[in-house]
Design a protein around this motif. Structure first.
Motif, PDB file in Angstrom:
ATOM      1  N   ARG A 144      32.011  39.570  48.606  1.00  0.00           N
ATOM      2  CA  ARG A 144      31.267  40.093  47.455  1.00  0.00           C
ATOM      3  C   ARG A 144      32.020  39.775  46.163  1.00  0.00           C
ATOM      4  NH1 ARG A 144      29.941  46.270  49.160  1.00  0.00           N
ATOM      5  NH2 ARG A 144      28.427  46.164  47.425  1.00  0.00           N
ATOM      6  N   MET A 145      33.341  39.819  46.217  1.00  0.00           N
ATOM      7  CA  MET A 145      34.145  39.499  45.044  1.00  0.00           C
ATOM      8  C   MET A 145      34.019  38.032  44.664  1.00  0.00           C
ATOM      9  SD  MET A 145      36.145  41.018  42.892  1.00  0.00           S
ATOM     10  CE  MET A 145      36.853  40.278  41.405  1.00  0.00           C
ATOM     11  N   THR A 146      34.071  37.160  45.637  1.00  0.00           N
ATOM     12  CA  THR A 146      33.948  35.727  45.344  1.00  0.00           C
ATOM     13  C   THR A 146      32.556  35.403  44.804  1.00  0.00           C
ATOM     14  OG1 THR A 146      33.342  35.280  47.651  1.00  0.00           O
ATOM     15  CG2 THR A 146      35.666  35.080  47.070  1.00  0.00           C
ATOM     16  N   ALA A 147      31.528  36.068  45.318  1.00  0.00           N
ATOM     17  CA  ALA A 147      30.174  35.850  44.801  1.00  0.00           C
ATOM     18  C   ALA A 147      30.079  36.317  43.352  1.00  0.00           C
ATOM     19  CB  ALA A 147      29.163  36.586  45.677  1.00  0.00           C
ATOM     20  N   TYR A 148      30.732  37.434  43.036  1.00  0.00           N
ATOM     21  CA  TYR A 148      30.746  37.962  41.664  1.00  0.00           C
ATOM     22  C   TYR A 148      31.415  36.970  40.714  1.00  0.00           C
ATOM     23  CZ  TYR A 148      32.751  40.724  37.801  1.00  0.00           C
ATOM     24  OH  TYR A 148      33.166  41.178  36.573  1.00  0.00           O
ATOM     25  N   LEU A 149      32.560  36.403  41.109  1.00  0.00           N
ATOM     26  CA  LEU A 149      33.261  35.444  40.263  1.00  0.00           C
ATOM     27  C   LEU A 149      32.470  34.144  40.127  1.00  0.00           C
ATOM     28  CD1 LEU A 149      36.931  35.930  41.556  1.00  0.00           C
ATOM     29  CD2 LEU A 149      35.923  36.788  39.422  1.00  0.00           C
TER      30      LEU A 149
ATOM     31  N   LEU B  68      38.138  38.500  36.387  1.00  0.00           N
ATOM     32  CA  LEU B  68      39.130  39.306  37.095  1.00  0.00           C
ATOM     33  C   LEU B  68      39.626  40.479  36.245  1.00  0.00           C
ATOM     34  CD1 LEU B  68      41.262  36.499  38.783  1.00  0.00           C
ATOM     35  CD2 LEU B  68      39.652  38.041  39.892  1.00  0.00           C
ATOM     36  N   THR B  69      39.352  40.436  34.953  1.00  0.00           N
ATOM     37  CA  THR B  69      39.766  41.517  34.061  1.00  0.00           C
ATOM     38  C   THR B  69      38.531  42.198  33.493  1.00  0.00           C
ATOM     39  OG1 THR B  69      39.873  39.972  32.183  1.00  0.00           O
ATOM     40  CG2 THR B  69      41.888  40.309  33.464  1.00  0.00           C
ATOM     41  N   GLY B  70      38.734  43.408  33.012  1.00  0.00           N
ATOM     42  CA  GLY B  70      37.628  44.154  32.445  1.00  0.00           C
ATOM     43  C   GLY B  70      37.634  45.579  32.942  1.00  0.00           C
ATOM     44  N   PRO B  71      36.659  46.350  32.557  1.00  0.00           N
ATOM     45  CA  PRO B  71      36.588  47.755  32.986  1.00  0.00           C
ATOM     46  C   PRO B  71      36.555  47.872  34.501  1.00  0.00           C
ATOM     47  CG  PRO B  71      35.016  47.303  31.230  1.00  0.00           C
ATOM     48  CD  PRO B  71      35.538  45.980  31.670  1.00  0.00           C
ATOM     49  N   ALA B  72      37.214  48.881  34.982  1.00  0.00           N
ATOM     50  CA  ALA B  72      37.281  49.061  36.425  1.00  0.00           C
ATOM     51  C   ALA B  72      35.915  49.366  37.022  1.00  0.00           C
ATOM     52  CB  ALA B  72      38.264  50.180  36.765  1.00  0.00           C
ATOM     53  N   ASN B  73      35.059  50.007  36.230  1.00  0.00           N
ATOM     54  CA  ASN B  73      33.754  50.396  36.764  1.00  0.00           C
ATOM     55  C   ASN B  73      32.656  49.393  36.458  1.00  0.00           C
ATOM     56  OD1 ASN B  73      33.616  50.815  34.056  1.00  0.00           O
ATOM     57  ND2 ASN B  73      32.589  52.821  34.168  1.00  0.00           N
ATOM     58  N   ARG B  74      33.028  48.172  36.087  1.00  0.00           N
ATOM     59  CA  ARG B  74      31.992  47.174  35.804  1.00  0.00           C
ATOM     60  C   ARG B  74      31.256  46.839  37.090  1.00  0.00           C
ATOM     61  NH1 ARG B  74      36.922  44.706  35.980  1.00  0.00           N
ATOM     62  NH2 ARG B  74      37.153  42.723  37.111  1.00  0.00           N
ATOM     63  N   THR B  75      29.989  46.494  36.941  1.00  0.00           N
ATOM     64  CA  THR B  75      29.158  46.191  38.114  1.00  0.00           C
ATOM     65  C   THR B  75      29.390  44.768  38.569  1.00  0.00           C
ATOM     66  OG1 THR B  75      27.317  45.543  36.685  1.00  0.00           O
ATOM     67  CG2 THR B  75      27.379  47.842  37.455  1.00  0.00           C
ATOM     68  N   GLY B  76      28.979  44.512  39.789  1.00  0.00           N
ATOM     69  CA  GLY B  76      29.211  43.201  40.380  1.00  0.00           C
ATOM     70  C   GLY B  76      28.079  42.224  40.129  1.00  0.00           C
ATOM     71  N   HIS B  77      27.821  41.407  41.118  1.00  0.00           N
ATOM     72  CA  HIS B  77      26.778  40.381  41.057  1.00  0.00           C
ATOM     73  C   HIS B  77      25.430  41.048  40.816  1.00  0.00           C
ATOM     74  CE1 HIS B  77      24.142  37.145  42.514  1.00  0.00           C
ATOM     75  NE2 HIS B  77      25.135  36.329  42.239  1.00  0.00           N
ATOM     76  N   PRO B  78      24.556  40.392  40.026  1.00  0.00           N
ATOM     77  CA  PRO B  78      23.240  40.991  39.760  1.00  0.00           C
ATOM     78  C   PRO B  78      22.483  41.410  41.004  1.00  0.00           C
ATOM     79  CG  PRO B  78      23.596  39.085  38.341  1.00  0.00           C
ATOM     80  CD  PRO B  78      24.745  39.118  39.300  1.00  0.00           C
ATOM     81  N   THR B  79      22.672  40.684  42.091  1.00  0.00           N
ATOM     82  CA  THR B  79      21.984  41.049  43.335  1.00  0.00           C
ATOM     83  C   THR B  79      22.812  42.012  44.181  1.00  0.00           C
ATOM     84  OG1 THR B  79      22.907  39.130  44.492  1.00  0.00           O
ATOM     85  CG2 THR B  79      20.795  38.827  43.373  1.00  0.00           C
TER      86      THR B  79
END
Length: 299
Positions: free
Chosen positions: A226-231, A237-248
């Motif tokens: 899921r992390m690799t799909a998000y990237l 890799l940086t930003g708010p801890a509660n940021r959402t992931g991939h649109p899907t």
């Protein structure tokens, strides 16, 4: 010595040498003649070819024997019809096997309901293969469908067949322990493979081909994917801890997951493969950026 054709037998003249008769026994059946006044010379022309006159010459008895083995034209036609029927039946069942494999991703018919006929047919093919009586072309065609040659319900190749079906659908082997597939305990089988330390090179290679991360705990494997799909979709890799992931995959929180991995690394709770995979995240570029770089565009 001359022989006389007497219906089903060939007659030898009285006083013939026993040794010579024994030499002729392999060519034809000899019966001593009781007719002492028979004109053997007159009948010599009737038995021309009964015994070979030169090496390599076939006798009449041999020719007759070969013809009888081949059978009559009617029996040959009957054998051809039987062979054609068997060939058509094999192709019919092979088509059923193709449809089953396309639907399920494996060729392990359970033998219940509509699968009963296919299960019996596959068992027969498995038996023929074990007896070296299955034609090589048929063996090859079944192998391409994922035929399971071992009838042991716990056979390793049976688990691999279900793992392949799962990986074809999902692209990975991050299978929960309780996961089943068509009634087969695939999750438990994968858990056993992760714990195993005596897998052969062939077995390891087969699982690596399905999912290079198969040895990792399923939950971590899924989160990493899921992390690799998000990237790859443009995440950072940086930003708010509660940021959402991939649109899907809006439920995934990449910042929270990364922070937990940092803590686990400090606590020495990550293995070497996991650390290497986390370090590799910095090399993942969004798909649109990679496309731009390949075309010479400045991103």
């Amino acid at each position: 010595m001359s022989l006389v054709d007497a219906g089903p037998n060939l007659l030898a003249p009285p006083g013939s040498s026993p040794a010579l008769l024994l030499q002729c026994a392999e060519h034809c059946r000899l019966v001593p003649s009781m007719d002492l006044g028979h004109d053997w010379l007159a009948d010599q022309s009737r038995v021309a070819g009964a015994l070979p006159d030169r090496p390599g010459q076939r006798t009449a008895a041999k020719v007759s024997s070969r013809r009888s083995r081949r059978g009559s034209p009617a029996s040959r036609r009957q054998r051809r019809r039987a062979q054609d029927t068997g060939r058509r039946e094999w192709e019919r069942m092979y088509a059923v096997a193709v449809a089953f494999a396309a639907e399920h991703g494996h060729l392990d018919a359970t033998g219940t309901g509509t699968d009963r006929e296919l299960a019996h047919w596959l068992a027969h093919q498995r038996h023929l293969h074990g007896e070296a009586q299955l034609r090589p072309i048929r063996t090859s065609r079944l192998a391409e469908l994922g035929m399971i040659w071992d009838d042991d319900p716990n056979a390793w190749e049976r688990g691999l067949a279900y793992a392949r079906a799962f990986a074809t659908r999902t692209g990975h082997l991050a299978i929960p322990v309780a996961q089943t597939l068509d009634g087969y305990p695939l999750g438990a089988w994968m858990a056993a493979q992760r714990r195993a330390n005596k897998l052969t090179k062939h077995q390891q290679k087969a699982l690596d081909a399905l999912d290079p991360l198969w040895r990792l705990e399923p939950g971590w494997n899924r989160s990493y994917r899921r992390m690799t799909a998000y990237l790859a979709a443009g995440g950072t890799l940086t930003g708010p801890a509660n940021r959402t992931g991939h649109p899907t995959d809006s439920c995934f929180r990449p910042g929270v997951w990364l922070r937990s991995q940092t803590q686990r690394a400090c606590d020495r709770k990550l293995n070497r493969q996991q650390i290497e995979l986390l370090n590799a995240l910095s090399t993942i570029r969004p798909a649109w950026a990679a496309a731009g770089a390949s075309s010479g565009m400045t991103v």
